[in-house]
Design a protein around this motif. Structure first.
Motif, PDB file in Angstrom:
ATOM      1  N   CYS A 152       1.047  -1.403   0.026  1.00  0.00           N
ATOM      2  CA  CYS A 152      -0.091  -0.042  -0.008  1.00  0.00           C
ATOM      3  C   CYS A 152       1.117   1.169   0.051  1.00  0.00           C
ATOM      4  O   CYS A 152       1.692   1.333   0.914  1.00  0.00           O
ATOM      5  N   GLU A 153       0.775   2.135  -0.897  1.00  0.00           N
ATOM      6  CA  GLU A 153       1.728   3.321  -1.055  1.00  0.00           C
ATOM      7  C   GLU A 153       3.074   2.527  -1.345  1.00  0.00           C
ATOM      8  O   GLU A 153       4.180   2.917  -0.420  1.00  0.00           O
ATOM      9  N   TYR A 154       3.233   1.821  -2.430  1.00  0.00           N
ATOM     10  CA  TYR A 154       4.591   1.239  -2.349  1.00  0.00           C
ATOM     11  C   TYR A 154       5.789   1.953  -2.530  1.00  0.00           C
ATOM     12  O   TYR A 154       6.935   1.605  -2.248  1.00  0.00           O
ATOM     13  N   GLU A 155       5.492   3.032  -3.306  1.00  0.00           N
ATOM     14  CA  GLU A 155       6.603   4.050  -3.694  1.00  0.00           C
ATOM     15  C   GLU A 155       7.496   4.504  -2.213  1.00  0.00           C
ATOM     16  O   GLU A 155       8.749   4.407  -2.137  1.00  0.00           O
ATOM     17  N   LYS A 156       6.507   4.713  -1.421  1.00  0.00           N
ATOM     18  CA  LYS A 156       7.154   5.238  -0.088  1.00  0.00           C
ATOM     19  C   LYS A 156       7.964   4.074   0.677  1.00  0.00           C
ATOM     20  O   LYS A 156       8.818   4.158   1.235  1.00  0.00           O
ATOM     21  N   THR A 157       7.214   2.783   0.630  1.00  0.00           N
ATOM     22  CA  THR A 157       8.092   1.694   1.250  1.00  0.00           C
ATOM     23  C   THR A 157       9.374   1.401   0.537  1.00  0.00           C
ATOM     24  O   THR A 157      10.429   1.308   1.171  1.00  0.00           O
ATOM     25  N   CYS A 158       9.435   1.810  -0.820  1.00  0.00           N
ATOM     26  CA  CYS A 158      10.584   1.464  -1.554  1.00  0.00           C
ATOM     27  C   CYS A 158      11.719   2.485  -1.153  1.00  0.00           C
ATOM     28  O   CYS A 158      12.842   1.808  -1.093  1.00  0.00           O
ATOM     29  N   ALA A 159      11.239   3.723  -1.365  1.00  0.00           N
ATOM     30  CA  ALA A 159      12.216   4.611  -0.967  1.00  0.00           C
ATOM     31  C   ALA A 159      12.701   4.498   0.429  1.00  0.00           C
ATOM     32  O   ALA A 159      14.064   4.829   0.386  1.00  0.00           O
ATOM     33  N   LEU A 160      12.129   4.131   1.289  1.00  0.00           N
ATOM     34  CA  LEU A 160      12.515   3.908   2.942  1.00  0.00           C
ATOM     35  C   LEU A 160      13.504   2.695   2.601  1.00  0.00           C
ATOM     36  O   LEU A 160      14.652   2.876   3.268  1.00  0.00           O
ATOM     37  N   LEU A 161      13.180   1.545   1.952  1.00  0.00           N
ATOM     38  CA  LEU A 161      14.005   0.688   1.964  1.00  0.00           C
ATOM     39  C   LEU A 161      15.367   0.667   1.328  1.00  0.00           C
ATOM     40  O   LEU A 161      16.309   0.542   1.715  1.00  0.00           O
ATOM     41  N   VAL A 162      15.157   1.498   0.181  1.00  0.00           N
ATOM     42  CA  VAL A 162      16.179   2.055  -0.569  1.00  0.00           C
ATOM     43  C   VAL A 162      17.478   2.809   0.339  1.00  0.00           C
ATOM     44  O   VAL A 162      18.484   2.450   0.329  1.00  0.00           O
ATOM     45  N   GLN A 163      16.755   3.828   0.989  1.00  0.00           N
ATOM     46  CA  GLN A 163      17.349   4.720   1.813  1.00  0.00           C
ATOM     47  C   GLN A 163      18.295   3.747   3.172  1.00  0.00           C
ATOM     48  O   GLN A 163      19.406   3.961   3.403  1.00  0.00           O
ATOM     49  N   LEU A 164      17.331   3.098   3.743  1.00  0.00           N
ATOM     50  CA  LEU A 164      18.042   2.322   4.791  1.00  0.00           C
ATOM     51  C   LEU A 164      18.885   1.274   4.354  1.00  0.00           C
ATOM     52  O   LEU A 164      19.925   1.029   5.029  1.00  0.00           O
ATOM     53  N   PHE A 165      18.613   0.691   3.182  1.00  0.00           N
ATOM     54  CA  PHE A 165      19.583  -0.566   2.868  1.00  0.00           C
ATOM     55  C   PHE A 165      20.976   0.230   2.244  1.00  0.00           C
ATOM     56  O   PHE A 165      22.149  -0.292   2.668  1.00  0.00           O
ATOM     57  N   ASP A 166      20.844   1.068   1.630  1.00  0.00           N
ATOM     58  CA  ASP A 166      22.224   1.985   1.293  1.00  0.00           C
ATOM     59  C   ASP A 166      23.003   2.367   2.420  1.00  0.00           C
ATOM     60  O   ASP A 166      24.304   2.243   2.296  1.00  0.00           O
ATOM     61  N   GLN A 167      22.401   2.880   3.339  1.00  0.00           N
ATOM     62  CA  GLN A 167      23.065   3.384   4.494  1.00  0.00           C
ATOM     63  C   GLN A 167      23.717   2.239   5.275  1.00  0.00           C
ATOM     64  O   GLN A 167      24.996   2.122   5.505  1.00  0.00           O
ATOM     65  N   ALA A 168      23.015   1.039   5.311  1.00  0.00           N
ATOM     66  CA  ALA A 168      23.469  -0.134   5.996  1.00  0.00           C
ATOM     67  C   ALA A 168      24.745  -0.891   5.191  1.00  0.00           C
ATOM     68  O   ALA A 168      25.689  -1.154   5.812  1.00  0.00           O
ATOM     69  N   ALA A 169      24.237  -0.815   3.933  1.00  0.00           N
ATOM     70  CA  ALA A 169      25.274  -1.428   3.266  1.00  0.00           C
ATOM     71  C   ALA A 169      26.623  -0.741   3.159  1.00  0.00           C
ATOM     72  O   ALA A 169      27.953  -1.206   3.278  1.00  0.00           O
ATOM     73  N   GLN A 170      26.582   0.546   2.867  1.00  0.00           N
ATOM     74  CA  GLN A 170      27.701   1.344   2.934  1.00  0.00           C
ATOM     75  C   GLN A 170      28.642   1.337   4.384  1.00  0.00           C
ATOM     76  O   GLN A 170      29.773   0.898   4.303  1.00  0.00           O
ATOM     77  N   THR A 171      27.903   1.284   5.366  1.00  0.00           N
ATOM     78  CA  THR A 171      28.475   1.136   6.579  1.00  0.00           C
ATOM     79  C   THR A 171      29.093   0.004   6.999  1.00  0.00           C
ATOM     80  O   THR A 171      30.302  -0.219   7.318  1.00  0.00           O
ATOM     81  N   TYR A 172      28.759  -1.166   6.299  1.00  0.00           N
ATOM     82  CA  TYR A 172      29.126  -2.720   6.333  1.00  0.00           C
ATOM     83  C   TYR A 172      30.318  -2.367   5.630  1.00  0.00           C
ATOM     84  O   TYR A 172      31.450  -3.048   6.146  1.00  0.00           O
ATOM     85  N   GLN A 173      30.369  -1.837   4.521  1.00  0.00           N
ATOM     86  CA  GLN A 173      31.444  -2.063   3.545  1.00  0.00           C
ATOM     87  C   GLN A 173      32.556  -1.213   4.068  1.00  0.00           C
ATOM     88  O   GLN A 173      33.761  -1.655   4.386  1.00  0.00           O
ATOM     89  N   GLU A 174      32.520  -0.050   4.538  1.00  0.00           N
ATOM     90  CA  GLU A 174      33.478   0.626   5.517  1.00  0.00           C
ATOM     91  C   GLU A 174      34.066   0.059   6.544  1.00  0.00           C
ATOM     92  O   GLU A 174      35.254  -0.008   6.864  1.00  0.00           O
ATOM     93  N   LEU A 175      33.116  -0.718   7.316  1.00  0.00           N
ATOM     94  CA  LEU A 175      33.661  -1.567   8.486  1.00  0.00           C
ATOM     95  C   LEU A 175      34.510  -2.617   8.030  1.00  0.00           C
ATOM     96  O   LEU A 175      35.677  -2.835   8.743  1.00  0.00           O
ATOM     97  N   LEU A 176      34.159  -3.394   6.798  1.00  0.00           N
ATOM     98  CA  LEU A 176      34.830  -4.416   6.419  1.00  0.00           C
ATOM     99  C   LEU A 176      36.337  -4.005   6.006  1.00  0.00           C
ATOM    100  O   LEU A 176      37.406  -4.829   6.076  1.00  0.00           O
TER     101      LEU A 176
END
Length: 1091
Positions: free
Chosen positions: A457-481
């Motif tokens: 429901c309101e899928y674009e909002k869900t996707c925008a949130l997931l993309v933002q959170l995922f990019d953040q977590a993945a970037q932090t993860y890569q930096e930590l590695l």
């Protein structure tokens, strides 16, 4: 003499009191066991009744009173040799007086005596004395308690509460049909009066200034609420839904109760009580409200329903506006259930028309968001909140009302709260060493299924949130590695956050099914998929150093959802998702995406071979891919798949290794692996024997190794077992996949006759070790299963008969040896014995019904293979108690389907059996007719039909003075004539099921019924008269006519045409009888045919 008798009694009482103390107080198990034994003997003794009365009168301890009450309950419940009516009336009156004169008994004694009263009342519900139903004046029995002290009041209310509960619950010792008749009669005659009484007493209580610090007043209120709940939770129409299907529950309130629900004071009463009583009692009030909110929709017309819903929503709003009691976990849980019922029973279009809807939906959204943010509080209640939002979101496309539903505002808030709270929980769980919800796969899966709809429901909002959170977590993860001084804790936290995100992305992609999806949404899915695949490349590149099991399981869950939606024969390949994958990752078409799947599968099997959850889920994914018609053909073209087909050995796939397995049952996943490989091999195999031989090389080597070990006297038994179990699991996978004649014949020629003796030898050696025998027996059962007509031998080939000989040998070897084990403990009997026996039954059924052996040949040529197999079947059967046949579902299915084949094709064998065996088989059919499993019940009908038809033919022959039939036929007829009650009992059972129960397989039931009636015409006439006479006088004529019409135009034969006419008559009969009985409260005397 009289004094001596009394002295004996007193001494006996003292002895009993000591035994009771030992039973309930001692910590020494041996002493308790002895006491239990002695008390069981006491229960079965002839003077138990009089001694129980003495115990109640003179017993000095509460335990002896408890013993007396429980013994009396057993006495009144027994079906054989029941107590006479006068005696039961006396016990009932005695119990009521005893409770009235002793209101301060120990709680458990009062409870046991009330249980006894409820049991007597239920079982005697249809008993008459001088045209009076003696056990039905329940409310009169209780009134005198209600007019006395608070203690007496509590007893009176508890009696009604227990009685309602007792009548509502079916017990296993009495037929279900009898239970339903009592329950329906109680519902129509007493239940509404009891409910009204409980509401009136609650109104009186809430009108007074209750002193709830007074324990007795608190107790009275609690019992009143329990009574109201039991009335509302009654199984009104006999659907007996189990507790687990909580979401779908509708309360089928009878139409005669309408007045109580149209009057808003009932609903108001419970909402007012909620606000005025202590939090410890409010969960009971909310449970009652949950039931009231679930009243069936058809009880109201539209205007009434809108008014009722409006009061309900107002009450909910009031609770949300004053949430003081909600921090209590039990209150919170019941309130979440109440919210979920708002949508399961009402439509969104009705909710939005309620006056305060905008305010209420805002309060519910805030409550949900707050609940999700406090993820550690009452995690089991979240399910109900998510189910409410899932149903609301799913209704959005269908809502026709003009009023705004506002879900586009609030649903994204709920989605966001769920996702962010899960991510925030990771750090706290690791820091404080709490239990990780990710370890409870069932719970996570359930929540993700709900989120998949809410997030769409309101899928674009869900996707925008997931993309933002995922990019953040993945970037932090890569930096930590990449950083040299990052802590392991930080890395684990990021992996935990990414695990949740991968699970959630899989779920929202899986949610695509529910809605008509647009190109834009597919493109958004593409964004999400690209990110997960990029993360996978990163984690896979590190597997040689370290890996995270939970993250891998999340990846597999994501792949499973991705496969369902975007891979397969139904998917539009022009989807925007593929365009995005092509732009970002260079994956231009489905074949390239499939190569990513296979790459992941091989990587997992290489690095995670020792991790059973990952291995089995990875292999399940491979198996699912091998099922698709187009995908399996694309897969075979991939070099990685060719690599698997040519190198399926333990050096490449460590889970195929023998020495590193922790135990034998972990090898189950090998069957899945080889089923998938078998399907992939079959695509291009055709008749190419060389390719088949090449593929089988590792298995040939394993068989040779086992043969080598078994040929020497000294061999490593563990190694031999492991090699053999792994091998037969592999072969079973291949045999299952090879469902075409040419490929299966290659496998058959490979295994027979060369390797068959090794399987037989394994059964001889290790019959007592189920971890070893079950896989061997299952392989044999698969080999003899004529799946898709694959077992078709040439005209000149004796292989069908030879295969049966091997089957017979294996069944006989296993059966005779397993019977030497003697008595097996109850908790191990299934694993050690019954599981193997069940597979043997399935194997025998498969070979007898496979249609590739002519069984007449065996007797003709003096070959005892068939006789041996059937005799072993009988020996095994007689070693199993009847109750076990129905208690273990797999055993009952294999036994009853085998019996169906035997009665159809080998009736002469059944007819030649000893009388006690015939009776055993017949009583197992009789019990199976009432089984809950429809498959078992249908099999029993079919077997009974074959037996009845056989009997009918024999009887017709003997009356026509044909040449003397075989002696065995005479013997079978003789047994049946000596025990007519067996067939009569089945006739009564089948007829009862058809008339009184929700009969799901009416056609199957009708087939044996005609034969049963023709064999027992006099008994059928008596049965008919008994049913007709049990109806109210005004209904008797109609019921008589129903039976007349049932036999209209039916001749005295079992020809197909006659049977078909009877089946048609029967469906009309059932409909007419049901219509006739719906309009009456029918009651059949309890000592009639039902008991």
């Amino acid at each position: 003499m009289k004094w001596r008798k009394m002295a004996d009694h007193v001494q006996g009482l003292a002895q009993l009191e000591i035994l009771c103390k030992q039973l309930y107080e001692t910590t020494d198990t041996a002493v308790r066991h002895q006491a239990e034994k002695a008390l069981v003997e006491f229960t079965n003794s002839p003077d138990c009744l009089s001694k129980c009365q003495l115990l109640l009168e003179r017993g000095s301890s509460s335990y002896s009173q408890l013993l007396a009450a429980t013994c009396l309950s057993k006495l009144v419940s027994r079906t054989s040799n029941p107590l006479p009516l006068e005696q039961r009336i006396d016990i009932r009156n005695y119990v009521l007086n005893y409770l009235a004169t002793r209101p301060k008994l120990a709680a458990f004694v009062t409870q046991a005596l009330i249980q006894l009263y409820a049991r007597i009342t239920k079982l005697g519900w249809f008993d008459c004395q001088k045209d009076d139903y003696v056990f039905r004046n329940v409310i009169a029995d209780v009134t005198r308690f209600l007019q006395d002290s608070v203690e007496h009041c509590i007893i009176g209310v508890t009696i009604l509460s227990q009685l309602t509960n007792e009548i509502n619950q079916a017990d296993t010792t009495h037929p279900l049909t009898k239970h339903r008749k009592i329950a329906s009669s109680f519902r129509d005659s007493s239940l509404f009066d009891i409910f009204t009484l409980s509401c009136n007493l609650l109104k009186q209580a809430s009108g007074k200034n209750l002193n709830l610090n007074d324990e007795s007043q608190h107790g009275l209120l609690m019992q009143l609420l329990k009574l109201s709940y039991n009335c509302l939770n009654y199984d009104f129409i006999g659907t007996s839904t189990d507790e687990s299907s909580d979401d779908l529950c509708t309360v089928q309130i009878p139409t005669s109760w309408r007045s109580a629900f149209l009057d808003s004071s009932t609903l108001q009463l419970f909402f007012n009580l909620y606000h005025s009583i202590p939090p410890s009692l409010s969960p009971l009030v909310l449970s009652c409200l949950v039931q009231i909110a679930s009243v069936r929709r058809s009880l109201f017309n539209n205007a009434e329903r809108a008014k009722f819903l409006s009061h309900l929503v107002d009450g909910v709003k009031r609770i949300l506006a004053n949430p003081q009691c909600l921090p209590d976990p039990n209150n919170y849980h019941e309130f979440c259930r109440l919210l979920a019922r708002l949508k399961s029973n009402y439509q969104l279009g009705e909710l939005v028309k309620v006056e305060n809807y905008p305010e209420v939906i805002r309060l519910i959204a805030n409550f949900t968001v707050t609940s999700l943010q406090h993820w550690e509080f009452a995690p089991n209640s979240v399910h109900y909140l998510l189910s409410l939002w899932q149903r609301l979101a799913a209704s959005v496309p269908y809502v026709k009302a003009t009023e705004p539903h506002l879900l586009e505002t609030y649903t994204p808030e709920v989605t966001k709260a769920y996702i962010t709270s899960r991510l925030e929980s990771v750090h706290v769980i690791l820091r404080d060493g709490l239990e990780d919800p990710l370890d409870d796969a069932g719970l996570v899966q359930q929540q993700l299924d709900q989120l998949s709809t809410i997030g769409r429901c309101e899928y674009e909002k869900t996707c925008a949130l997931l993309v933002q959170l995922f990019d953040q977590a993945a970037q932090t993860y890569q930096e930590l590695l990449q950083s040299t001084n990052s802590s392991a804790m930080d890395i684990t936290v990021q992996e935990g956050r990414l695990t949740w995100l991968v699970y959630i992305i899989g779920a929202v992609i899986g949610g695509r099914v529910s809605f008509a999806s647009t190109d834009e949404q597919d493109a958004m899915d593409g964004e999400l998929v690209c990110r997960v695949l990029q993360l996978m490349n990163l984690t896979d590149s590190r597997l040689a150093q370290a890996g995270n099991e939970r993250l891998e399981l999340a990846m597999l869950s994501f792949f499973e959802q991705f496969r369902k939606i975007y891979i397969g024969d139904q998917v539009q390949k022009s989807s925007k998702l593929y365009r995005r994958l092509s732009e970002v990752l260079g994956l231009n078409d489905e074949t390239m995406v499939l190569s990513v799947f296979i790459g992941k599968i091989i990587t997992n099997l290489k690095y995670w071979g020792q991790c059973e959850p990952i291995t089995s889920k990875t292999l399940q994914l491979l198996n699912d891919l091998s099922l698709g018609y187009s995908s399996v053909r694309k897969l075979v073209k991939l070099s990685a798949v060719q690599f698997m087909l040519n190198n399926h050995t333990s050096e490449h796939f460590s889970f195929l290794g023998v020495n590193n397995q922790s135990n034998l049952s972990d090898m189950r996943c090998r069957t899945t692996f080889y089923t998938a490989l078998g399907r992939l091999l079959m695509v291009d195999l055709g008749e190419d024997e060389d390719q088949f031989e090449q593929f089988m090389l590792p298995l040939t080597a394993a068989f040779e190794a086992v043969a080598q070990m078994l040929s020497t006297n000294t061999f490593n038994e563990q190694e031999a077992k492991r090699t053999l179990v792994g091998l037969v699991r592999d072969l079973r996978g291949i045999a299952f996949a090879f469902n075409a004649k040419t490929s299966f014949m290659m496998l058959f020629d490979w295994i027979y006759p060369t390797y068959m003796p090794i399987l037989q030898r394994a059964i001889e050696l290790w019959y007592h070790d189920p971890a070893c025998t079950t896989p061997v027996l299952k392989l044999m059962a698969e080999l003899v299963h004529n799946r898709s007509q694959r077992l078709q031998f040439d005209v000149s080939s004796p292989n069908g008969i030879l295969l049966f000989r091997e089957t017979s040998k294996m069944i006989t070897t296993y059966g005779n040896r397993i019977l030497t084990l003697g008595e097996v403990p109850k908790d191990q009997v299934y694993g050690v014995k019954l599981k193997g026996v069940s597979v043997c039954f399935a194997m025998l059924k498969a070979v007898l019904s496979g249609n590739y052996v002519n069984f007449g040949v065996f007797r003709l040529y003096g070959d005892d293979a068939l006789d041996n197999a059937l005799q072993t079947f009988i020996k095994l059967l007689l070693s199993i108690p009847h109750s076990d046949l129905l208690d273990y579902p797999k055993l009952s299915q294999s036994f009853y389907s085998l019996l169906e084949v035997l009665t159809q094709d080998h009736m002469n064998f059944i007819a030649s059996l000893e009388p006690h065996v015939v009776m055993y088989i017949l009583s197992s059919i009789s019990e199976g007719l009432t089984a809950l499993d429809t498959m078992v019940c249908t099999g029993c009908c079919s077997s009974l039909d074959h037996i009845v038809t056989y009997l009918f033919k024999q009887l017709s022959r003997s009356t026509k003075k044909r040449p003397a039939p075989m002696a065995t036929d005479d013997r079978f007829l003789h047994i049946m004539q000596q025990h007519p009650e067996m067939i009569q009992q089945m006739l009564s059972t089948v007829l009862n099921i058809i008339i009184f129960e929700d009969c799901r397989n009416q056609w199957s039931m009708s087939r044996p019924l005609l034969g049963l009636i023709l064999l027992n015409e006099k008994y059928f006439a008596d049965l008919r008269n008994s049913i007709v006479n049990s109806q109210p006088p005004e209904k008797q004529q109609a019921m008589h006519l129903c039976f007349e019409n049932l036999m209209e135009g039916i001749e005295r034969n079992l020809l197909t045409k006659n049977r078909d006419r009877f089946t048609q008559n029967l469906s009309v009969f059932r409909r007419e009888v049901n219509d006739s009985m719906k309009n009456s409260t029918y009651g059949v005397n309890s000592n009639d045919m039902m008991s």
